[in-house]
Write a protein that holds these residues in place. Structure first.
Motif, mmCIF file in Angstrom:
data_model
loop_
_atom_site.group_PDB
_atom_site.id
_atom_site.type_symbol
_atom_site.label_atom_id
_atom_site.label_comp_id
_atom_site.label_asym_id
_atom_site.label_seq_id
_atom_site.Cartn_x
_atom_site.Cartn_y
_atom_site.Cartn_z
ATOM 1 N N THR A 1 -0.687 -2.657 -2.134
ATOM 2 C CA THR A 1 -0.806 -1.397 -1.415
ATOM 3 C C THR A 1 -1.407 -1.669 -0.044
ATOM 4 N N ALA A 2 -0.756 -1.142 0.980
ATOM 5 C CA ALA A 2 -1.222 -1.376 2.351
ATOM 6 C C ALA A 2 -1.589 -0.049 3.007
ATOM 7 N N ARG A 3 -2.541 -0.126 3.890
ATOM 8 C CA ARG A 3 -2.938 1.045 4.670
ATOM 9 C C ARG A 3 -3.285 0.608 6.075
ATOM 10 N N ALA A 4 -3.077 1.501 7.021
ATOM 11 C CA ALA A 4 -3.384 1.217 8.429
ATOM 12 C C ALA A 4 -4.795 1.689 8.739
ATOM 13 N N GLU A 5 -5.435 0.976 9.646
ATOM 14 C CA GLU A 5 -6.822 1.270 10.005
ATOM 15 C C GLU A 5 -7.041 0.875 11.455
ATOM 16 N N VAL A 6 -8.066 1.474 12.082
ATOM 17 C CA VAL A 6 -8.496 1.102 13.427
ATOM 18 C C VAL A 6 -10.007 0.880 13.395
ATOM 19 N N LEU A 7 -10.530 0.210 14.407
ATOM 20 C CA LEU A 7 -11.979 -0.023 14.465
ATOM 21 C C LEU A 7 -12.748 1.240 14.828
ATOM 22 N N GLU A 8 -12.146 2.072 15.665
ATOM 23 C CA GLU A 8 -12.826 3.279 16.114
ATOM 24 C C GLU A 8 -13.081 4.203 14.933
ATOM 25 N N SER A 9 -14.259 4.836 14.931
ATOM 26 C CA SER A 9 -14.613 5.721 13.821
ATOM 27 C C SER A 9 -14.186 7.164 14.079
ATOM 28 N N GLY A 10 -14.081 7.555 15.339
ATOM 29 C CA GLY A 10 -13.754 8.931 15.668
ATOM 30 C C GLY A 10 -14.950 9.862 15.603
ATOM 31 N N ALA A 11 -16.096 9.350 15.198
ATOM 32 C CA ALA A 11 -17.284 10.193 15.069
ATOM 33 C C ALA A 11 -17.967 10.433 16.405
ATOM 34 N N ASN B 1 -5.292 -1.373 34.614
ATOM 35 C CA ASN B 1 -4.423 -1.727 33.496
ATOM 36 C C ASN B 1 -4.799 -0.928 32.263
ATOM 37 N N ALA B 2 -3.856 -0.754 31.391
ATOM 38 C CA ALA B 2 -4.118 -0.084 30.123
ATOM 39 C C ALA B 2 -4.955 -0.991 29.233
ATOM 40 N N LEU B 3 -5.760 -0.382 28.381
ATOM 41 C CA LEU B 3 -6.551 -1.148 27.426
ATOM 42 C C LEU B 3 -5.689 -1.500 26.216
ATOM 43 N N PRO B 4 -5.941 -2.650 25.622
ATOM 44 C CA PRO B 4 -5.192 -2.988 24.409
ATOM 45 C C PRO B 4 -5.634 -2.097 23.249
ATOM 46 N N TRP B 5 -4.778 -1.954 22.284
ATOM 47 C CA TRP B 5 -5.042 -1.151 21.102
ATOM 48 C C TRP B 5 -4.957 -2.076 19.896
ATOM 49 N N ALA B 6 -5.965 -2.052 19.072
ATOM 50 C CA ALA B 6 -5.988 -2.902 17.882
ATOM 51 C C ALA B 6 -5.741 -2.047 16.645
ATOM 52 N N THR B 7 -4.791 -2.478 15.835
ATOM 53 C CA THR B 7 -4.541 -1.825 14.558
ATOM 54 C C THR B 7 -4.624 -2.880 13.464
ATOM 55 N N PHE B 8 -4.941 -2.430 12.280
ATOM 56 C CA PHE B 8 -5.152 -3.338 11.157
ATOM 57 C C PHE B 8 -4.365 -2.825 9.953
ATOM 58 N N GLN B 9 -3.617 -3.716 9.344
ATOM 59 C CA GLN B 9 -2.876 -3.400 8.125
ATOM 60 C C GLN B 9 -3.620 -4.079 6.991
ATOM 61 N N ILE B 10 -4.277 -3.297 6.148
ATOM 62 C CA ILE B 10 -5.080 -3.836 5.058
ATOM 63 C C ILE B 10 -4.270 -3.758 3.770
ATOM 64 N N HIS C 1 -13.285 -2.424 3.312
ATOM 65 C CA HIS C 1 -12.379 -2.368 2.163
ATOM 66 C C HIS C 1 -12.614 -3.597 1.291
ATOM 67 N N PRO C 2 -13.630 -3.558 0.416
ATOM 68 C CA PRO C 2 -13.987 -4.740 -0.376
ATOM 69 C C PRO C 2 -12.860 -5.273 -1.262
ATOM 70 N N GLY C 3 -11.913 -4.456 -1.650
ATOM 71 C CA GLY C 3 -10.820 -4.912 -2.497
ATOM 72 C C GLY C 3 -9.645 -5.481 -1.725
ATOM 73 N N ALA C 4 -9.774 -5.568 -0.410
ATOM 74 C CA ALA C 4 -8.658 -6.059 0.407
ATOM 75 C C ALA C 4 -8.430 -7.541 0.171
ATOM 76 N N GLU C 5 -7.155 -7.925 0.145
ATOM 77 C CA GLU C 5 -6.754 -9.325 0.000
ATOM 78 C C GLU C 5 -6.389 -9.927 1.354
ATOM 79 N N SER C 6 -5.829 -9.088 2.231
ATOM 80 C CA SER C 6 -5.435 -9.584 3.546
ATOM 81 C C SER C 6 -5.540 -8.476 4.583
ATOM 82 N N VAL C 7 -5.651 -8.907 5.834
ATOM 83 C CA VAL C 7 -5.686 -7.992 6.976
ATOM 84 C C VAL C 7 -4.766 -8.568 8.049
ATOM 85 N N VAL C 8 -3.828 -7.760 8.488
ATOM 86 C CA VAL C 8 -2.977 -8.138 9.613
ATOM 87 C C VAL C 8 -3.540 -7.437 10.845
#
Length: 184
Positions: free
Chosen positions: A80-90, A65-74, A129-136
């Motif tokens: 102001t909103a921005r998209a983020e993922v847990l993976e660092s890419g490093a 099965n495919a692995l789930p993908w998690a995205t975060f809207q901060i 993101h210390p200034g974040a108010e919410s995360v979806v």
């Protein structure tokens, strides 16, 4: 031992080690259980687990099965909103580990455990993101059609598995009514 003998020994050792590793890969692909084969079998199984040679290499098998993908809207206080993922890419291996942790969501059979996982991931986003108010938090999985389905025109699509909005405690307190019934 002179240089020529040492060079000859090294020339024999490298192909021998490569051949032994290839044997471990073949045994892993055939899913041979080496644990019951005594000390040597356990040592080879341990090496296979450490090196990845014990993998079944069944990536294209129908039961994978495919692995789930998690995205975060901060979102911050200004909206102001921005998209983020847990993976660092490093580091590819670290990102694979993160994806494996995300896949635990599918294995969790209790809603409380799923909520704990999601809250933990959101907490990581709040820490980044210390200034974040919410995360979806959105968990999606890629629905891959079979090869026949693809030939018939079906295409991969993303299916939503889970979505939750988490807010900071200060925002939650500001939004909830006071215990005395008055306005906040």
């Amino acid at each position: 031992m002179d240089g020529r003998a040492r060079s000859r020994g090294r020339a024999l050792l490298i192909p021998s080690v490569a051949a032994a590793h290839l044997v471990c890969v073949v045994l892993g692909a055939l899913q041979v259980d080496l644990q019951s084969a005594g000390r040597l079998g356990r040592a080879v199984a341990y090496y296979g687990a450490l090196s990845g040679a014990d993998s079944g290499y069944n990536f294209f098998a129908p039961e994978v099965n495919a692995l789930p993908w998690a995205t975060f809207q901060i979102a911050d206080a200004g909206g102001t909103a921005r998209a983020e993922v847990l993976e660092s890419g490093a580091n590819h291996e670290a990102d694979l580990r993160v994806r494996s942790i995300i896949s635990l969501f599918l294995l969790a059979d209790h809603e409380a455990l799923r909520r704990s996982l999601v809250a933990s991931w959101a907490g990581k986003m709040f820490a980044r993101h210390p200034g974040a108010e919410s995360v979806v938090v959105r968990l999606e999985i890629c629905d891959l059609p079979s090869m026949q389905g693809y030939r018939d025109g079906a295409r991969p699509s993303w299916d939503l598995l889970y979505q939750a909005k988490l807010v900071t405690k200060s925002r939650l307190r500001a939004a909830s009514p006071r215990s005395d019934g008055g306005a906040p």
